[in-house]
Design a protein around this motif. Structure first.
Motif, PDB file in Angstrom:
ATOM      1  N   ASP A 498       0.764  -1.064  -0.122  1.00 48.86           N
ATOM      2  CA  ASP A 498      -0.081   0.240   0.045  1.00 48.86           C
ATOM      3  C   ASP A 498       0.936   1.297  -0.086  1.00 48.86           C
ATOM      4  N   SER A 499       2.101   1.058  -0.427  1.00 51.52           N
ATOM      5  CA  SER A 499       2.884   2.393  -0.388  1.00 51.52           C
ATOM      6  C   SER A 499       2.207   3.427  -1.376  1.00 51.52           C
ATOM      7  N   SER A 500       2.455   4.681  -1.032  1.00 53.06           N
ATOM      8  CA  SER A 500       2.036   5.655  -1.997  1.00 53.06           C
ATOM      9  C   SER A 500       3.097   6.712  -2.031  1.00 53.06           C
ATOM     10  N   SER A 502       1.993   9.616  -1.005  1.00 53.35           N
ATOM     11  CA  SER A 502       1.620  10.657   0.144  1.00 53.35           C
ATOM     12  C   SER A 502       2.641  10.535   1.128  1.00 53.35           C
ATOM     13  N   THR A 503       2.620  11.566   2.104  1.00 53.89           N
ATOM     14  CA  THR A 503       4.029  11.751   3.200  1.00 53.89           C
ATOM     15  C   THR A 503       3.393  10.923   4.523  1.00 53.89           C
ATOM     16  N   SER A 504       3.709   9.523   4.568  1.00 57.83           N
ATOM     17  CA  SER A 504       3.265   8.623   5.592  1.00 57.83           C
ATOM     18  C   SER A 504       4.229   7.945   5.904  1.00 57.83           C
ATOM     19  N   SER A 505       4.072   7.035   6.837  1.00 57.27           N
ATOM     20  CA  SER A 505       4.984   5.754   7.202  1.00 57.27           C
ATOM     21  C   SER A 505       5.061   4.849   6.172  1.00 57.27           C
ATOM     22  N   ASN A 506       4.273   4.987   5.238  1.00 56.42           N
ATOM     23  CA  ASN A 506       4.152   3.942   4.065  1.00 56.42           C
ATOM     24  C   ASN A 506       4.843   4.695   2.624  1.00 56.42           C
ATOM     25  N   LEU A 507       5.406   5.805   2.736  1.00 62.02           N
ATOM     26  CA  LEU A 507       6.034   6.324   1.681  1.00 62.02           C
ATOM     27  C   LEU A 507       6.667   5.467   0.748  1.00 62.02           C
ATOM     28  N   PHE A 508       6.606   5.575  -0.542  1.00 66.68           N
ATOM     29  CA  PHE A 508       7.225   4.608  -1.539  1.00 66.68           C
ATOM     30  C   PHE A 508       8.692   5.240  -1.398  1.00 66.68           C
ATOM     31  N   TRP A 509       9.539   4.217  -1.429  1.00 67.16           N
ATOM     32  CA  TRP A 509      11.014   4.407  -1.219  1.00 67.16           C
ATOM     33  C   TRP A 509      11.665   4.020  -2.642  1.00 67.16           C
TER      34      TRP A 509
END
Length: 553
Positions: A498-500, A502-509
């Motif tokens: 679910d990486s996206s 958006s600025t979140s803990s799941n930010l796409f790396w």
């Protein structure tokens, strides 16, 4: 009432005993511990004890670790094994240094809270409680740091990490190990080189990798899905494993993670001759025809007493250490950075990150330095004796004396312990960590799947900031960096489904490339992760890199 209580206790004891996990290693049954969610098997010997005398092999001190042919007797693996002998660490701070610095650095010289012994070559395995030999889970092998002078696996708790992996739906098996450090693991001299016995600590690690291939399936792991992971000296060790054996992993691992450590600018093992000669003389082996053989016969206490008289990472010269990986002609055939330039890097995906303020932890040792001339003389004396004063002065001029430009970075004039402290810390951090890191990625990131991070959390900590090793609390504390490492170990990609953007803990790396050198940057505050470019202090770091290539340590 008493009879009922006794019956209950007996039943409870029987249940506890029955719940104890076991594995079969060769002809032996090994009993571990269970806490409900994970199994622990601790202190399993992976090689013959170095200090044991055997008529066939003699004293195994300062020799390659000899694997145990087979386990033949049942044993309990319920406690960590003894710690390998540690080099004494002692930081002496001036009285005028603020009390908060004394408190922050108080643990530097704290005694190791477990027994030390030369018979320390053990491995630990932590796995989900419900695994079987058919589970085939990914395996994460941890190599501790400690400047090649100290370190032990029980300082980090792999159980929390395994529990996090279960919660994330990607369970892993965690392996940690002891390896020999200081003079027992990284003795350096022409005598050591002639015997082919350099970098014994790295050879110990390699022996554990072979042990994992042979036995990890019994603990639920898949030997074809091994990731090796280290921090500081452990990360430098991992980098060395990427370069050895003509860059052939030989099926021992499929991926690597390096926290605060990259291929170093080190020269021939004979550069360590002064330390070797000091130890030989100090222990009374100076007149021996075979000084290396003599060192095998002296009491361990005498050897460690001599070792402890040599500089350590908290001595005046800081990271100009007596014991470090060096070019021995066997494990490392050339300066690691030259091997990188030649493309001799294992073809495996990797993560390699740095902390923003890597140098602060090692910058309390030389608080007497007060101007550029003294800084240049210091670095010429301890790190670059062959460099000219003009060369070093030119680089230091790229590091402003204004405290606002120094490390801890982005803290203004705060934490300016002395007029040169933040400048020294900026240079030290770039010199040992940031410059080798950027050089490594610049050379190989377009040819390998590689991801990089910059850890900037903890800026409020006075004088230290986002210091060396601070990311470990996250990696081992069910944090977002640890989650990325788990995901990478399981899938060879640190991103979640679910990486996206958006600025979140799941930010796409994104992968790091020379055209897009992006770092996943961990921040304090409401924005926990963002992407930044790896272009900070570009001119200074490039100048440092060229100096390191020209004058390997």
């Amino acid at each position: 009432m008493a009879l009922c209580s006794l019956t209950f206790l007996l039943l409870q004891a029987a249940t506890t005993f029955a719940a104890a996990p076991t594995v079969r290693l060769d002809f032996a049954t090994v009993t571990g511990l269970n806490n409900g969610t994970v199994n622990k098997f601790l202190g399993i010997p992976y090689a013959r004890p170095p200090s044991k005398m055997r008529s066939r092999v003699g004293n195994l001190r300062l020799r390659l670790a000899e694997p145990i042919p087979a386990y033949t007797k049942n044993f309990a693996a319920t406690a960590y094994g003894p710690v390998c002998p540690q080099m004494k660490q002692e930081l002496v701070l001036p009285d005028w240094v603020p009390e908060i610095v004394h408190l922050e650095m108080d643990g530097v010289s704290a005694p190791v809270p477990v027994p030390q012994s030369e018979d320390c070559l053990t491995v630990n395995v932590i796995a989900p409680a419900n695994v079987t030999p058919h589970s085939k889970l990914p395996v994460l092998v941890w190599i501790y740091g400690g400047g090649f002078e100290i370190g032990y696996p029980s300082s980090t708790d792999g159980a929390t990490l395994v529990q996090q992996s279960i919660a994330l739906g990607t369970p892993v098996v965690y392996v940690s190990l002891n390896y020999r450090v200081n003079a027992l693991g990284f003795l350096a001299s022409k005598e050591v080189k002639a015997a082919g016995l350099g970098n014994l600590g790295l050879q110990d690690q390699r022996q554990v990798f072979r042990w994992v291939q042979r036995y990890v399936a019994q603990f639920g792991g898949d030997p074809s899905k091994v990731t090796i992971w280290g921090e500081s000296a452990g990360a430098i060790s991992v980098a060395s494993h990427l370069l050895t054996n003509k860059a052939n992993p030989d099926g021992l691992f499929r991926a690597a993670i390096m926290d605060s450590g990259s291929p170093l600018y080190v020269g021939d093992i004979t550069h360590g001759q002064p330390s070797y000669d000091f130890i030989v003389k100090e222990v009374g082996c100076g007149r021996a025809r075979d000084t290396l053989g003599c060192l095998r016969t002296i009491p361990l206490a005498a050897l460690m007493n001599a070792t402890n008289q040599l500089p350590n990472m908290f001595s005046y010269q800081s990271l100009a250490e007596a014991f470090i990986v060096r070019v021995d002609g066997v494990f490392l055939t050339d300066n690691p950075q030259q091997l990188v330039k030649k493309g001799q890097v294992a073809n495996v995906p990797f993560i390699n990150g740095v902390n923003d303020d890597e140098g602060t932890l090692f910058s309390f040792t030389a608080l007497n330095l007060s101007n550029t001339e003294q800084l240049v003389d210091y670095w010429k004396t301890f790190y670059f004796p062959r460099a000219s004063t003009a060369e070093l002065t030119a680089i230091f001029n790229l590091y402003p004396s204004d405290p606002a430009a120094g490390s801890p970075f982005d803290t203004g004039e705060a934490s300016a312990l002395t007029g040169q402290f933040k400048r020294y810390a900026a240079f030290m951090g770039d010199f040992v960590f940031h410059a080798p890191h950027r050089f490594f990625f610049g050379q190989v990131s377009d040819k390998r799947k590689a991801w990089s991070y910059l850890y900037k959390r903890g800026k409020a900590l006075p004088y230290l900031g986002a210091f060396h090793s601070t990311e470990l609390a996250n990696a081992y504390g069910a944090g977002d960096l640890g989650a990325r490492f788990i995901r990478f170990t399981a899938t060879l990609d640190p991103n979640f489904p679910d990486s996206s953007n958006s600025t979140s803990s799941n930010l796409f790396w994104p992968r790091y490339t020379t055209k897009s050198p992006q770092l996943l940057t961990f921040l304090d505050g409401d924005v926990p992760q963002t992407l930044t470019n790896d272009d900070y202090r570009a001119e200074a770091i490039e100048a440092l890199t060229q100096l390191e290539l020209k004058y390997p340590y």
